[in-house]
Design a protein around this motif. Structure first.
Motif, PDB file in Angstrom:
ATOM      1  N   ARG A 109       0.812  -1.210   0.000  1.00  0.00           N
ATOM      2  CA  ARG A 109       0.000   0.000   0.000  1.00  0.00           C
ATOM      3  C   ARG A 109       0.848   1.263   0.000  1.00  0.00           C
ATOM      4  O   ARG A 109       1.869   1.333   0.654  1.00  0.00           O
ATOM      5  CB  ARG A 109      -0.874   0.070   1.254  1.00  0.00           C
ATOM      6  N   PRO A 140       1.213  -2.173 -10.677  1.00  0.00           N
ATOM      7  CA  PRO A 140      -0.226  -2.040 -10.450  1.00  0.00           C
ATOM      8  C   PRO A 140      -0.740  -2.761  -9.219  1.00  0.00           C
ATOM      9  O   PRO A 140      -1.825  -2.481  -8.753  1.00  0.00           O
ATOM     10  CB  PRO A 140      -0.860  -2.615 -11.721  1.00  0.00           C
ATOM     11  N   HIS A 141       0.042  -3.677  -8.669  1.00  0.00           N
ATOM     12  CA  HIS A 141      -0.477  -4.391  -7.515  1.00  0.00           C
ATOM     13  C   HIS A 141      -0.341  -3.618  -6.215  1.00  0.00           C
ATOM     14  O   HIS A 141      -0.781  -4.079  -5.177  1.00  0.00           O
ATOM     15  CB  HIS A 141       0.136  -5.794  -7.401  1.00  0.00           C
ATOM     16  N   LYS A 146      -1.659  -0.822  -3.859  1.00  0.00           N
ATOM     17  CA  LYS A 146      -2.905  -0.095  -3.684  1.00  0.00           C
ATOM     18  C   LYS A 146      -2.549   1.329  -3.250  1.00  0.00           C
ATOM     19  O   LYS A 146      -1.732   1.516  -2.362  1.00  0.00           O
ATOM     20  CB  LYS A 146      -3.767  -0.758  -2.600  1.00  0.00           C
ATOM     21  N   VAL A 147      -3.171   2.298  -3.895  1.00  0.00           N
ATOM     22  CA  VAL A 147      -2.856   3.691  -3.596  1.00  0.00           C
ATOM     23  C   VAL A 147      -4.043   4.380  -2.948  1.00  0.00           C
ATOM     24  O   VAL A 147      -5.152   4.339  -3.476  1.00  0.00           O
ATOM     25  CB  VAL A 147      -2.480   4.442  -4.901  1.00  0.00           C
ATOM     26  N   ASP A 148      -3.821   4.986  -1.812  1.00  0.00           N
ATOM     27  CA  ASP A 148      -4.855   5.790  -1.151  1.00  0.00           C
ATOM     28  C   ASP A 148      -4.362   7.223  -1.120  1.00  0.00           C
ATOM     29  O   ASP A 148      -3.202   7.473  -0.814  1.00  0.00           O
ATOM     30  CB  ASP A 148      -5.110   5.299   0.284  1.00  0.00           C
ATOM     31  N   LYS A 198     -12.957   4.527  -6.911  1.00  0.00           N
ATOM     32  CA  LYS A 198     -12.356   4.071  -8.161  1.00  0.00           C
ATOM     33  C   LYS A 198     -13.239   4.320  -9.375  1.00  0.00           C
ATOM     34  O   LYS A 198     -12.750   4.676 -10.460  1.00  0.00           O
ATOM     35  CB  LYS A 198     -12.083   2.576  -8.006  1.00  0.00           C
ATOM     36  N   ARG A 233      -9.837  -2.814 -17.677  1.00  0.00           N
ATOM     37  CA  ARG A 233     -10.445  -3.521 -16.548  1.00  0.00           C
ATOM     38  C   ARG A 233     -11.817  -4.071 -16.920  1.00  0.00           C
ATOM     39  O   ARG A 233     -12.549  -3.468 -17.691  1.00  0.00           O
ATOM     40  CB  ARG A 233     -10.560  -2.592 -15.338  1.00  0.00           C
ATOM     41  N   TRP A 291     -15.410  -4.653 -15.553  1.00  0.00           N
ATOM     42  CA  TRP A 291     -16.222  -4.141 -14.448  1.00  0.00           C
ATOM     43  C   TRP A 291     -17.252  -5.145 -13.977  1.00  0.00           C
ATOM     44  O   TRP A 291     -17.553  -5.233 -12.796  1.00  0.00           O
ATOM     45  CB  TRP A 291     -16.973  -2.884 -14.873  1.00  0.00           C
ATOM     46  N   TRP A 302     -22.018  -0.656  -2.457  1.00  0.00           N
ATOM     47  CA  TRP A 302     -21.700  -0.992  -3.842  1.00  0.00           C
ATOM     48  C   TRP A 302     -22.619  -2.019  -4.478  1.00  0.00           C
ATOM     49  O   TRP A 302     -22.820  -1.998  -5.686  1.00  0.00           O
ATOM     50  CB  TRP A 302     -20.253  -1.498  -3.940  1.00  0.00           C
ATOM     51  N   ARG A 345     -10.345  -3.833   2.655  1.00  0.00           N
ATOM     52  CA  ARG A 345     -10.483  -2.841   1.586  1.00  0.00           C
ATOM     53  C   ARG A 345     -11.887  -2.951   1.023  1.00  0.00           C
ATOM     54  O   ARG A 345     -12.598  -3.932   1.241  1.00  0.00           O
ATOM     55  CB  ARG A 345      -9.412  -3.038   0.505  1.00  0.00           C
ATOM     56  N   PHE A 385     -16.558  -4.663  -3.485  1.00  0.00           N
ATOM     57  CA  PHE A 385     -17.279  -4.168  -4.656  1.00  0.00           C
ATOM     58  C   PHE A 385     -18.470  -5.018  -5.045  1.00  0.00           C
ATOM     59  O   PHE A 385     -19.389  -4.547  -5.699  1.00  0.00           O
ATOM     60  CB  PHE A 385     -16.345  -4.059  -5.868  1.00  0.00           C
ATOM     61  N   ASP A 391      -8.000  -7.891  -3.913  1.00  0.00           N
ATOM     62  CA  ASP A 391      -7.761  -8.954  -4.887  1.00  0.00           C
ATOM     63  C   ASP A 391      -8.278 -10.329  -4.445  1.00  0.00           C
ATOM     64  O   ASP A 391      -8.012 -11.326  -5.113  1.00  0.00           O
ATOM     65  CB  ASP A 391      -6.261  -9.102  -5.248  1.00  0.00           C
ATOM     66  N   LYS A 410      -5.315 -13.345  -3.524  1.00  0.00           N
ATOM     67  CA  LYS A 410      -4.735 -13.239  -4.867  1.00  0.00           C
ATOM     68  C   LYS A 410      -5.557 -14.018  -5.893  1.00  0.00           C
ATOM     69  O   LYS A 410      -5.003 -14.671  -6.777  1.00  0.00           O
ATOM     70  CB  LYS A 410      -3.278 -13.734  -4.879  1.00  0.00           C
ATOM     71  N   ASP A 428      -4.883 -10.513  -9.960  1.00  0.00           N
ATOM     72  CA  ASP A 428      -3.707  -9.678  -9.714  1.00  0.00           C
ATOM     73  C   ASP A 428      -4.094  -8.288  -9.243  1.00  0.00           C
ATOM     74  O   ASP A 428      -3.234  -7.539  -8.780  1.00  0.00           O
ATOM     75  CB  ASP A 428      -2.888  -9.523 -11.003  1.00  0.00           C
ATOM     76  N   MET A 429      -5.355  -7.927  -9.431  1.00  0.00           N
ATOM     77  CA  MET A 429      -5.816  -6.596  -9.017  1.00  0.00           C
ATOM     78  C   MET A 429      -7.221  -6.715  -8.423  1.00  0.00           C
ATOM     79  O   MET A 429      -7.735  -7.830  -8.265  1.00  0.00           O
ATOM     80  CB  MET A 429      -5.791  -5.644 -10.221  1.00  0.00           C
TER      81      MET A 429
END
Lengths: 154, 353
Positions: free
Chosen positions: A71, A103-104, A106-108, A129, B24, B26, B217, B268, B271, B288, B314, B317-318
């Motif tokens: 993170r 990309p893995h 996570k950015v806050d 997002k 991505r 969705w 969500w 986190r 969604f 993930d 995992k 990957d995202m």
């Protein structure tokens, strides 16, 4: 876009001296917060011809990294309490980081505590997002972001 | 189905990864008319690459292939897609503020209608059980109800105002014409029609009713339609229940009550959430991972509580944006999609000791 500047008289600071860093350090597993800072410090403010660093919107202390969880947290300080450019600055930070970092992670992104009148509302928008994705599809916003990121390279 | 059998170990087996989208993914939707002896399973997926892809599993090889790419219709991200209950039509909701209706005409998917009206990004679309109504929702804070007319015509029946922010998802109740919406304003709203044909909000579930403290969500109903589960940016899943007999007898005063909050399992944003017909709740989150929850019979408190059955770290990957159980004959098959651009087909399998 507003005709009058939100903050017509920002305080401008000198650029902090840069230390030469290892060129390929971002290929390593651990992410150094100072590497991230190097990538974002020169982002231009949306309203003024100065960098976020020069306006003290960002400093080295803005970035914290948790390598174990993967993170990155960036807190920035808008120049004034009612800054409506806060969301644009947030977008610029995200786009810049997307280009530079794996990309893995996570950015806050948040405004530093007490620095904005609508802190909670701004932070919520900065980290939704879906809202970010929609905003970046808006050509006017995208153009503004690109100008903030790339005008230095012209 | 008793999941408390101590001898069972669960694992999530990856069956196949579907690649093709260039941005991505969705959302996705299983075609409800497929997955039987006569019809191979079909999935529709939608992406930030502005396209919708149709995937079908080959009867011969049992492998999934992309059968069609629906492009050059939406001009921005396609955010959600859903099949009509009969499987004949596909509705796609886009950030370009339109909802497109597609029909499979001899193997070729054609856009047969475009629903316009929302002021900005359309986030979600849902068909009611009898296929007579379609609902859409948007960042413009409204929910639109459309009547499905002959010849693929759609007429706006109502524009529902009430949410104070971006509406993230809408979902019709599985058996009744009651509509549910959830929003960036942290609430869930329930909408029903009165005797004069006007649609009203008959309940708002907010923080004071044990509701969520951040963006909600997604919503999913259990097989019986007497419970629903919601997921949120507040890192919890919440389970709600209502008196289904009361609802069936047309009582619009029936309220949904908080049953359980599942907290401490996600760190986190969650969604997506989907309740299987067997009662397994699957969640997809921004860490993930995919998690599975079931009702726990060990609880000493009044009413059911829920426990974590399995966490698949995992899984992608995202961020995982959507999880959907297959409606087909095969049990415990699920699909997920992610920011990493892929769709994965899974089987939740047991290995009893």
């Amino acid at each position: 876009m507003t005709l009058g500047l939100i903050n017509a008289n920002p305080i401008v600071h000198a650029k902090k001296e840069r230390v030469a860093r290892c060129e390929d350090s971002h290929c390593c597993d651990a992410v150094d917060p100072l590497d991230i800072y190097d990538f974002v410090r020169d982002i231009r403010d949306p309203e003024h011809p100065y960098s976020l660093e020069q306006l003290s919107v960002l400093s080295e202390e803005s970035i914290s990294v948790d390598d174990k969880l993967g993170r990155i947290l960036i807190t920035f300080t808008p120049t004034i309490q009612h800054c409506s450019m806060a969301t644009v600055i947030g977008l610029c930070l995200r786009v810049k980081l997307q280009e530079c970092f794996p990309p893995h992670y996570k950015v806050d992104i948040k405004v530093s505590p007490g620095s904005h009148a609508d802190e909670e509302a701004v932070n919520k928008q900065l980290n939704d997002k879906e809202r970010i994705a929609a905003a970046l599809e808006n050509p006017n916003l995208r153009q503004l972001v690109d100008e903030c990121l790339y005008s230095n390279e012209l | 189905m008793d999941f408390d059998d101590e001898g069972s170990n669960f694992e999530l087996k990856e069956i196949q990864t579907l690649s093709g989208h260039t941005d991505r993914v969705w959302s996705l939707a299983w075609n409800p008319a497929t997955g039987t002896d006569d019809a191979q399973p079909v999935i529709a997926s939608c992406s930030g690459d502005k396209t919708v892809r149709i995937w079908e599993r080959s009867a011969l090889t049992r492998s999934w292939d992309c059968k069609a790419v629906l492009e050059e219709t939406h001009t921005r991200t396609v955010r959600s897609c859903t099949w009509s209950p009969s499987g004949k039509l596909l509705a796609t909701a886009s950030f370009d503020a339109t909802t497109a209706i597609w029909e499979n005409v001899g193997g070729d998917f054609q856009c047969v209608s475009t629903l316009e009206g929302h002021e900005n990004e359309v986030k979600s679309v849902s068909w009611n059980a009898s296929e007579s109504l379609l609902a859409t929702c948007s960042r413009d804070k409204t929910v639109w109800i459309w009547e499905v007319m002959p010849g693929n015509e759609f007429e706006c029946a109502s524009v529902l105002q009430g949410h104070t922010q971006d509406v993230k998802m809408i979902k019709w109740h599985p058996t009744m014409d009651i509509l549910f919406s959830c929003s960036y304003d942290n609430t869930i709203k329930v909408w029903a029609e009165d005797d004069t044909g006007d649609w009203h909000c008959i309940q708002t579930i907010g923080e004071s009713s044990n509701g969520h403290s951040s963006t909600v969500w997604a919503i999913s109903f259990n097989a019986g339609g007497d419970k629903m589960v919601t997921c949120s940016d507040d890192l919890t899943l919440k389970v709600w229940e209502a008196d289904i007999e009361g609802m069936r007898s047309g009582n619009n005063q029936v309220l949904w009550k908080h049953l359980s909050t599942l907290s401490g399992y996600h760190d986190r944003t969650i969604f997506s959430v989907h309740w299987s017909r067997e009662g397994i709740i699957a969640s997809g989150a921004a860490d993930d991972a995919i998690r599975f929850f079931v009702e726990s019979k060990d609880s000493v408190v009044d009413g059911p509580s829920y426990r974590l059955l399995l966490k698949k770290e995992k899984a992608h990957d995202m961020d995982v944006n959507v999880v959907q159980w297959s409606p087909g004959q095969e049990n415990r098959v699920m699909a997920s999609a992610s920011d990493d651009g892929t769709i994965k087909i899974w089987e939740l399998a047991t290995s009893s000791n």
